[in-house]
Design an enzyme around this catalytic site. Structure first.
Site, PDB file in Angstrom:
ATOM      1  CB  CYS A 143      42.554 123.816  46.955  1.00 44.30           C
ATOM      2  SG  CYS A 143      41.374 124.111  45.652  1.00 44.30           S
ATOM      3  NE  ARG A 188      45.878 119.012  49.118  1.00 41.06           N
ATOM      4  CZ  ARG A 188      45.144 118.430  50.057  1.00 41.06           C
ATOM      5  NH1 ARG A 188      45.709 117.602  50.888  1.00 41.06           N
ATOM      6  NH2 ARG A 188      43.865 118.676  50.170  1.00 41.06           N
ATOM      7  CD1 TRP A 198      43.348 119.922  40.551  1.00 44.41           C
ATOM      8  CD2 TRP A 198      41.157 119.866  41.018  1.00 44.41           C
ATOM      9  NE1 TRP A 198      42.783 118.896  39.833  1.00 44.41           N
ATOM     10  CE2 TRP A 198      41.451 118.839  40.099  1.00 44.41           C
ATOM     11  CE3 TRP A 198      39.837 120.014  41.445  1.00 44.41           C
ATOM     12  CZ2 TRP A 198      40.486 117.980  39.603  1.00 44.41           C
ATOM     13  CZ3 TRP A 198      38.876 119.148  40.947  1.00 44.41           C
ATOM     14  CH2 TRP A 198      39.206 118.144  40.031  1.00 44.41           C
ATOM     15  CG  ASN A 209      40.638 121.956  49.906  1.00 44.33           C
ATOM     16  OD1 ASN A 209      40.034 121.675  48.880  1.00 44.33           O
ATOM     17  ND2 ASN A 209      41.365 121.086  50.576  1.00 44.33           N
ATOM     18  N   GLY A 210      37.508 123.303  48.817  1.00 42.44           N
ATOM     19  CA  GLY A 210      36.160 122.750  48.915  1.00 42.44           C
ATOM     20  C   GLY A 210      35.207 123.478  47.983  1.00 42.44           C
ATOM     21  CD  GLU A 267      45.076 100.159  40.765  1.00 41.85           C
ATOM     22  OE1 GLU A 267      43.913 100.567  40.685  1.00 41.85           O
ATOM     23  OE2 GLU A 267      46.023 100.885  41.128  1.00 41.85           O
ATOM     24  CE  LYS A 326      47.412 103.524  39.471  1.00 37.33           C
ATOM     25  NZ  LYS A 326      46.817 103.487  40.750  1.00 37.33           N
ATOM     26  CD  GLU A 369      45.949 107.356  38.341  1.00 40.24           C
ATOM     27  OE1 GLU A 369      45.340 108.280  38.873  1.00 40.24           O
ATOM     28  OE2 GLU A 369      46.230 106.303  38.945  1.00 40.24           O
ATOM     29  CG  HIS A 381      29.451  88.520  25.203  1.00 43.15           C
ATOM     30  ND1 HIS A 381      28.438  87.725  24.726  1.00 43.15           N
ATOM     31  CD2 HIS A 381      30.222  87.719  25.981  1.00 43.15           C
ATOM     32  CE1 HIS A 381      28.566  86.492  25.212  1.00 43.15           C
ATOM     33  NE2 HIS A 381      29.655  86.469  25.969  1.00 43.15           N
ATOM     34  CE  LYS A 390      48.170 110.093  46.905  1.00 43.73           C
ATOM     35  NZ  LYS A 390      48.228 108.861  46.096  1.00 43.73           N
TER      36      LYS A 390
HETATM   37  O1  M6R Z   1      42.627 108.622  49.108  1.00 45.10           O
HETATM   38  P1  M6R Z   1      41.706 107.605  48.503  1.00 45.10           P
HETATM   39  O2  M6R Z   1      42.271 106.232  48.562  1.00 45.10           O
HETATM   40  O3  M6R Z   1      40.325 107.663  49.067  1.00 45.10           O
HETATM   41  O4  M6R Z   1      41.615 108.000  46.987  1.00 45.10           O
HETATM   42  C1  M6R Z   1      40.763 107.305  46.108  1.00 45.10           C
HETATM   43  C2  M6R Z   1      41.062 107.635  44.668  1.00 45.10           C
HETATM   44  O5  M6R Z   1      40.889 108.999  44.448  1.00 45.10           O
HETATM   45  C3  M6R Z   1      42.475 107.232  44.266  1.00 45.10           C
HETATM   46  O6  M6R Z   1      42.728 105.889  44.485  1.00 45.10           O
HETATM   47  C4  M6R Z   1      42.709 107.552  42.774  1.00 45.10           C
HETATM   48  O7  M6R Z   1      41.911 106.717  41.986  1.00 45.10           O
HETATM   49  C5  M6R Z   1      44.188 107.414  42.406  1.00 45.10           C
HETATM   50  N1  M6R Z   1      44.595 108.532  41.615  1.00 45.10           N
HETATM   51  C6  M6R Z   1      44.479 106.210  41.615  1.00 45.10           C
HETATM   52  O8  M6R Z   1      45.822 106.090  41.291  1.00 45.10           O
END
Ligand code: M6R
Length: 609
Positions: free
Chosen positions: A2, A27, A74, A100-101, A482, A486, A489, A505, A604
């Site tokens: 949020c 966000r 959110w 937010n929370g 990674e 990427k 997502e 395996h 985010k």
């Molecule tokens: O702000 P942070 O680095 O703590 O965030 C961690 C993850 O939420 C963040 O890296 C997330 O996996 C990204 N969307 C990846 O692209």
């Protein structure tokens, strides 16, 4: 998660709230709303969908008040809907709240308010309970009622509150969720993140955990949890406003991918003295400290966790200390082996990820020394650490993390090198060689970016896959993870990363004619083994795209397409090998017509558990 914005001043609040919220869109959110004082009432407008929906609905309404609060939601409690959108009010709509929370005990509070106090509720949210609770305690003093309400609330939250009878005030609270105050001339602001306010002011107060803020148009008072007024220095934001803008790029993600040479170079140069000595100014980990430390935990989430995996390799190689890498959400509940001989390294771009923050607190409680690698200056993780190594990536807006990752890698290499040289477990000669090669990284990244067309072309023919496999050996496993994250997502393709040696395996059963396999083969000592793994999947019909170092052309005989990265030491390849994977994910997402910067269901910074 949020987004929160609040304004009190002489200008039309609606414009400022919507503009501020638009800068927090990255966000992630599914509904938006505002509450503005108007003609003696609190006017609340809130709708499911993008901010554009809210703007369209209010465009012909006369909401000219100069005090208000705004929110992008959110969804956590209750589906995205007009009713569940914030702000929430009490029954008679004379108190409005944005939040937010998560309020963990909201069901208990709701039942108490309904059964014993006769309140009735409209939404499924936890936030509505806050409005009712403040209403219950309200006797003409909003600050007092908020204090009484938060005393009953459990969980993590940042809230902004207004009351109809006190139209010259906004009250805000921070508990485990980010909150900043912007200071203007005859106007003040609240927000969950700096970009929301950059257009209006660079002077901010960073609000600490447990603090309550009382804003009027010409004053800001900060109180601690016991109601005592707190002094706070102004935090001056030094970024350009443009660094939070797209500057002609189609998406923030591609802009941020192209900013990596600069981010890597800044992260490196800020800590290099005489061009070659790593200066961990302010991070005083002495030889004696290092000798005392018997293990290191690296804890993070998502992409930052993947950077931690590479960091483990570097620390174990150079400093010869055992390193355990854990995802923050698991670490907390594992009863980890942390004591005063443990160094705990938290990695976080935002510095506000709740799981990472909670893990850090748990480690601190058990006596560990806390070092964090953080991008956002003054964020919670940074403030609660003993030592901070800031990455200099600049603001990262796209949900998919790119420049944060490469700068986190550089930070981890520098920490590892420094530990190695301080402990005497790394020779000066090797230390110098690695530093020299790190200095070449910005140019080598640029070299890969200049050849973006190969990856773009590949994405244009491969964007329709239903599943993609990434595989590698050694450090290439960490980079595969990674690359896979990427892709999934932002493309929504089911992607999977595996150590190539594990294929036989089980996972090889999934390879069939046409399956796309992205094979990373950047580790010289494992190159021949990777060639065999590529042949194994080729024999089952896979289409193989290999990532290899320039000069290692043997791979062309087995793979269908090869993307080359400049030659470098095996231990540094992650900084380069990830670049084509970021580009591939980006171009696939564009080809599929997805919202690249704001992928579905994601936020985010994850400020709830
Ligand atoms: O702000 P942070 O680095 O703590 O965030 C961690 C993850 O939420 C963040 O890296 C997330 O996996 C990204 N969307 C990846 O692209």
């Amino acid at each position: 998660m949020c987004g929160i914005v609040g304004y009190i001043g002489d200008k039309k609040a609606t414009d400022i709230l919507i503009d501020g919220l638009s800068r927090l869109e990255y966000r992630g959110y599914d509904s938006a709303g505002i509450a503005v004082f108007n003609d003696g009432d609190i006017c609340v407008e809130k709708y499911k969908g993008r901010l554009a929906v809210l703007e369209e609905k209010i465009k012909d309404k006369d909401i000219s008040g100069t005090v208000g609060i705004g929110h992008t939601r959110w969804a956590t409690h209750g589906e995205p809907s007009d009713t569940n959108a914030h702000p929430h009010t009490n029954y008679s709509q004379n108190i409005a709240v944005i939040h937010n929370g998560i309020i963990e005990n909201y069901i208990k509070l709701k039942e108490w308010l309904m059964k014993e106090k006769g309140h009735s509720f409209k939404s499924e949210t936890d936030t509505e309970v806050i409005a009712h609770l403040i209403d219950y305690y309200y006797e003409g003093d909003l600050l007092d009622a908020v204090y009484k309400a938060i005393d009953k609330m459990e969980g993590a939250y940042a809230i902004g509150v207004v009351a109809k009878d006190e139209p010259d005030k906004i009250v805000a609270v921070r508990k485990d969720s980010p909150l900043i105050v912007g200071i203007g001339e005859d106007e003040n602001f609240i927000a969950s993140d700096i970009p929301a306010l950059l257009k209006y002011t660079r002077d901010m107060y960073l609000i600490e955990n447990g603090e309550v803020v009382l804003l009027t148009k010409d004053d800001v008072k900060i109180f601690n949890e016991f109601g005592q007024e707190q002094k706070r220095d102004i935090f001056k934001v030094t970024w350009d406003v443009e660094s939070a803008e797209k500057e002609g790029y189609e998406h923030f993600m591609i802009k941020e991918i192209y900013e990596q040479p600069k981010g890597v170079s800044q992260t490196l140069n800020r800590r290099l003295e005489d061009d070659k000595i790593i200066n961990l100014d302010g991070i005083k980990i002495t030889k004696e400290d290092l000798e005392r430390i018997d293990k290191i935990y690296i804890v993070a989430c998502g992409t930052a966790y993947h950077a931690g995996l590479v960091g483990k390799n570097a620390i174990e190689k150079y400093a010869k200390v055992p390193v355990i890498v854990d995802v923050a959400s698991e670490f907390r509940y594992r009863d980890p082996f942390v004591d005063d001989k443990t160094l705990f390294i938290a990695i976080s771009q935002s510095g506000e990820t709740l799981d990472t923050l909670a893990a850090l607190r748990e480690a601190k409680r058990k006596g560990a020394r806390i070092l964090s690698v953080v991008n956002v200056v003054g964020s919670s993780v940074a403030r609660e650490s003993d030592d901070v190594f800031y990455t200099w990536a600049g603001p990262e807006i796209a949900v998919a993390s790119t420049k944060a990752y490469t700068t986190q890698l550089v930070a981890m290499y520098m920490i590892a090198l420094n530990m190695g040289i301080t402990k005497g477990t790394l020779s000066t000669e090797r230390y110098n060689e690695i530093i020299e090669e790190l200095k070449n990284m910005p140019e080598k990244i640029q070299n890969i970016l200049d050849k973006y067309e190969t990856t773009q072309h590949l994405a244009s023919s491969q964007f329709n896959n239903e599943s993609v496999f990434f595989m590698g050996r050694g450090l290439d496993v960490e980079v595969s993870l990674e690359g896979s994250l990427k892709l999934k997502e932002i493309s929504y393709i089911n992607s999977f990363a595996i150590a190539a040696g594990e294929l036989k395996h089980g996972t090889i059963a999934l390879i069939e004619k046409g399956t796309l396999v992205i094979a990373l083969a950047t580790q010289d000592k494992l190159y021949d083994k990777m060639l065999s793994n590529i042949k194994e999947v080729k024999a089952r019909g896979a289409y193989v795209v290999a990532i290899a170092k320039e000069g290692n052309t043997e791979i062309e005989k087995s793979a269908d397409t090869v993307i080359y990265i400049p030659d470098t030491f095996d231990e540094l390849t992650p900084i380069l090998a990830v670049i084509p994977l970021q580009l591939f994910a980006y171009y696939v997402s564009v080809a599929r017509g997805n919202d690249v910067d704001k992928p579905r269901n994601l936020a985010k910074s994850v400020t709830v558990e």
